[in-house]
Design a protein around this motif. Structure first.
Motif, PDB file in Angstrom:
ATOM      1  N   LYS A 180      -3.323  -1.571  -7.003  1.00 19.37           N
ATOM      2  CA  LYS A 180      -1.918  -1.417  -6.623  1.00 19.37           C
ATOM      3  C   LYS A 180      -1.303  -2.774  -6.318  1.00 19.37           C
ATOM      4  O   LYS A 180      -1.981  -3.684  -5.847  1.00 19.37           O
ATOM      5  CB  LYS A 180      -1.796  -0.513  -5.402  1.00 19.37           C
ATOM      6  CG  LYS A 180      -2.151   0.932  -5.690  1.00 19.37           C
ATOM      7  CD  LYS A 180      -1.901   1.788  -4.478  1.00 19.37           C
ATOM      8  CE  LYS A 180      -2.143   3.248  -4.777  1.00 19.37           C
ATOM      9  NZ  LYS A 180      -1.765   4.092  -3.647  1.00 19.37           N
ATOM     10  N   SER A 222      -1.691  -6.874 -11.940  1.00 15.76           N
ATOM     11  CA  SER A 222      -0.386  -6.247 -11.805  1.00 15.76           C
ATOM     12  C   SER A 222      -0.581  -4.749 -11.971  1.00 15.76           C
ATOM     13  O   SER A 222      -1.100  -4.293 -12.992  1.00 15.76           O
ATOM     14  CB  SER A 222       0.564  -6.787 -12.876  1.00 15.76           C
ATOM     15  OG  SER A 222       1.860  -6.258 -12.718  1.00 15.76           O
ATOM     16  N   GLY A 223      -0.192  -3.985 -10.940  1.00 12.22           N
ATOM     17  CA  GLY A 223      -0.387  -2.542 -10.975  1.00 12.22           C
ATOM     18  C   GLY A 223       0.823  -1.792 -10.469  1.00 12.22           C
ATOM     19  O   GLY A 223       1.894  -2.354 -10.256  1.00 12.22           O
ATOM     20  N   LYS A 224       0.638  -0.515 -10.268  1.00 10.57           N
ATOM     21  CA  LYS A 224       1.692   0.345  -9.720  1.00 10.57           C
ATOM     22  C   LYS A 224       2.037  -0.113  -8.301  1.00 10.57           C
ATOM     23  O   LYS A 224       1.235  -0.755  -7.637  1.00 10.57           O
ATOM     24  CB  LYS A 224       1.227   1.802  -9.669  1.00 10.57           C
ATOM     25  CG  LYS A 224       0.953   2.421 -11.012  1.00 10.57           C
ATOM     26  CD  LYS A 224       2.186   3.081 -11.530  1.00 10.57           C
ATOM     27  CE  LYS A 224       1.868   3.899 -12.773  1.00 10.57           C
ATOM     28  NZ  LYS A 224       3.052   4.213 -13.515  1.00 10.57           N
ATOM     29  N   SER A 225       3.205   0.298  -7.835  1.00  6.63           N
ATOM     30  CA  SER A 225       3.582  -0.031  -6.466  1.00  6.63           C
ATOM     31  C   SER A 225       2.658   0.694  -5.493  1.00  6.63           C
ATOM     32  O   SER A 225       2.029   1.698  -5.843  1.00  6.63           O
ATOM     33  CB  SER A 225       5.040   0.340  -6.197  1.00  6.63           C
ATOM     34  OG  SER A 225       5.178   1.745  -6.167  1.00  6.63           O
ATOM     35  N   SER A 232      -3.119   3.170 -14.305  1.00 11.03           N
ATOM     36  CA  SER A 232      -2.874   2.032 -15.199  1.00 11.03           C
ATOM     37  C   SER A 232      -3.309   0.717 -14.539  1.00 11.03           C
ATOM     38  O   SER A 232      -4.332   0.665 -13.892  1.00 11.03           O
ATOM     39  CB  SER A 232      -1.426   2.000 -15.687  1.00 11.03           C
ATOM     40  OG  SER A 232      -0.508   1.912 -14.627  1.00 11.03           O
ATOM     41  N   GLY A 233      -2.555  -0.334 -14.706  1.00 12.47           N
ATOM     42  CA  GLY A 233      -2.883  -1.636 -14.135  1.00 12.47           C
ATOM     43  C   GLY A 233      -3.539  -2.552 -15.155  1.00 12.47           C
ATOM     44  O   GLY A 233      -4.367  -2.127 -15.952  1.00 12.47           O
ATOM     45  N   TYR A 274       4.177 -11.376 -13.852  1.00 15.00           N
ATOM     46  CA  TYR A 274       3.788  -9.998 -13.577  1.00 15.00           C
ATOM     47  C   TYR A 274       4.880  -9.091 -14.142  1.00 15.00           C
ATOM     48  O   TYR A 274       5.821  -8.740 -13.446  1.00 15.00           O
ATOM     49  CB  TYR A 274       3.627  -9.792 -12.075  1.00 15.00           C
ATOM     50  CG  TYR A 274       2.624 -10.729 -11.451  1.00 15.00           C
ATOM     51  CD1 TYR A 274       1.286 -10.382 -11.381  1.00 15.00           C
ATOM     52  CD2 TYR A 274       3.004 -11.961 -10.926  1.00 15.00           C
ATOM     53  CE1 TYR A 274       0.348 -11.227 -10.806  1.00 15.00           C
ATOM     54  CE2 TYR A 274       2.078 -12.815 -10.348  1.00 15.00           C
ATOM     55  CZ  TYR A 274       0.752 -12.446 -10.293  1.00 15.00           C
ATOM     56  OH  TYR A 274      -0.172 -13.285  -9.726  1.00 15.00           O
ATOM     57  N   LYS A 287       0.686  -6.424  -6.958  1.00 18.66           N
ATOM     58  CA  LYS A 287       0.386  -7.557  -7.829  1.00 18.66           C
ATOM     59  C   LYS A 287      -0.107  -8.701  -6.973  1.00 18.66           C
ATOM     60  O   LYS A 287       0.211  -8.795  -5.791  1.00 18.66           O
ATOM     61  CB  LYS A 287       1.611  -7.956  -8.642  1.00 18.66           C
ATOM     62  CG  LYS A 287       2.813  -8.333  -7.811  1.00 18.66           C
ATOM     63  CD  LYS A 287       4.013  -8.583  -8.689  1.00 18.66           C
ATOM     64  CE  LYS A 287       5.235  -8.848  -7.825  1.00 18.66           C
ATOM     65  NZ  LYS A 287       6.439  -8.979  -8.620  1.00 18.66           N
ATOM     66  N   SER A 342       4.776  -5.863 -15.560  1.00 21.26           N
ATOM     67  CA  SER A 342       4.745  -4.452 -15.163  1.00 21.26           C
ATOM     68  C   SER A 342       3.294  -4.060 -14.909  1.00 21.26           C
ATOM     69  O   SER A 342       2.398  -4.902 -14.988  1.00 21.26           O
ATOM     70  CB  SER A 342       5.335  -3.558 -16.265  1.00 21.26           C
ATOM     71  OG  SER A 342       4.450  -3.455 -17.367  1.00 21.26           O
ATOM     72  N   ASP A 343       3.077  -2.783 -14.650  1.00 22.45           N
ATOM     73  CA  ASP A 343       1.703  -2.297 -14.465  1.00 22.45           C
ATOM     74  C   ASP A 343       0.966  -2.186 -15.795  1.00 22.45           C
ATOM     75  O   ASP A 343      -0.225  -1.876 -15.824  1.00 22.45           O
ATOM     76  CB  ASP A 343       1.702  -0.942 -13.749  1.00 22.45           C
ATOM     77  CG  ASP A 343       2.396   0.142 -14.547  1.00 22.45           C
ATOM     78  OD1 ASP A 343       3.505  -0.102 -15.059  1.00 22.45           O
ATOM     79  OD2 ASP A 343       1.823   1.242 -14.658  1.00 22.45           O
ATOM     80  N   ARG A 344       1.656  -2.496 -16.907  1.00 24.53           N
ATOM     81  CA  ARG A 344       1.038  -2.433 -18.233  1.00 24.53           C
ATOM     82  C   ARG A 344       1.123  -3.738 -19.005  1.00 24.53           C
ATOM     83  O   ARG A 344       0.558  -3.847 -20.098  1.00 24.53           O
ATOM     84  CB  ARG A 344       1.683  -1.318 -19.061  1.00 24.53           C
ATOM     85  CG  ARG A 344       1.371   0.069 -18.513  1.00 24.53           C
ATOM     86  CD  ARG A 344       1.936   1.149 -19.398  1.00 24.53           C
ATOM     87  NE  ARG A 344       1.554   2.476 -18.950  1.00 24.53           N
ATOM     88  CZ  ARG A 344       0.434   3.095 -19.307  1.00 24.53           C
ATOM     89  NH1 ARG A 344      -0.414   2.507 -20.104  1.00 24.53           N
ATOM     90  NH2 ARG A 344       0.174   4.306 -18.858  1.00 24.53           N
TER      91      ARG A 344
END
Length: 146
Positions: free
Chosen positions: A44, A59-62, A69-70, A89, A46, A91-93
Motif C-alpha cells: 500500500k 507504488s500501490g493502492k492507497s 495490484s502494486g 510513481y 508509495k 499509479s498502482d500499475r
C-alpha cells in the motif's frame, strides 16, 4: 553514472511481496540481478524500502483500500542505483525509473497490466495512462517496459 554496458534485468509477479520479501531478495542476489521489476506486490502507498544490498521503490493502492495490484523495482546498490535520476510513481500499475548511463538516458517502466477480463473502462484507463507516461518521456531517450 554507469560505464559498464551490462544491465542484468529481471521481472517477477510476486503475488504479495509482503510475505515473500526475503525469498525475493535471496533469489535476486543468487542470480546477480541488478534491477528487477516486480508486480502484484500488494503493498500500500508509495515509497522506498531497504533490503540489505537492495533498494525497493514501490507504488500501490492507497492505504484506505484493500491491498491489490502494486508495482515496484528492486535495484542493487552500486552503479545502477547511483545512476537513477528520477522515480515517478504513476499509479498502482505503473512505476517509472529514469537513469543515465555513460552513453544514454533510459526510462524503465514497471507495469502490471489488468487482465483482459476486466471491465473495458478499466483497460482503457490503464492504456491511456501508459500512453501519457510514454508521451512524457523526452524524444531520444530509451524506453524499456517490463
Amino acid at each position: 553514472m554507469v560505464k559498464d554496458n551490462t544491465l542484468r534485468l529481471g521481472c517477477w509477479n510476486v503475488r504479495s511481496f509482503n510475505s515473500k520479501d526475503q525469498e525475493v531478495i535471496l533469489e535476486l542476489h543468487h542470480h546477480n540481478i541488478d534491477l528487477c521489476a516486480i508486480s502484484e506486490t500488494e503493498k500500500k502507498g508509495k515509497g522506498t524500502s531497504q533490503y540489505g544490498e537492495y533498494t525497493m521503490f514501490y507504488s500501490g493502492k492507497s492505504k484506505e483500500v484493500r491491498a491489490a495490484s502494486g508495482v515496484g523495482f528492486i535495484i542493487k546498490r552500486g552503479g545502477y542505483l547511483n545512476s537513477i535520476t528520477g522515480v515517478k510513481y504513476r499509479s498502482d500499475r505503473i512505476l517509472q525509473v529514469s537513469m543515465k548511463t555513460d552513453k544514454e538516458k533510459m526510462n524503465i517502466i514497471s507495469l502490471y497490466v489488468p487482465d483482459s477480463g476486466r471491465p473495458t473502462q478499466e483497460l482503457e484507463e490503464f492504456y491511456d495512462h501508459l500512453q501519457s507516461t510514454v508521451d512524457d518521456i523526452p524524444k531520444g531517450e530509451k524506453i524499456i517496459m517490463i
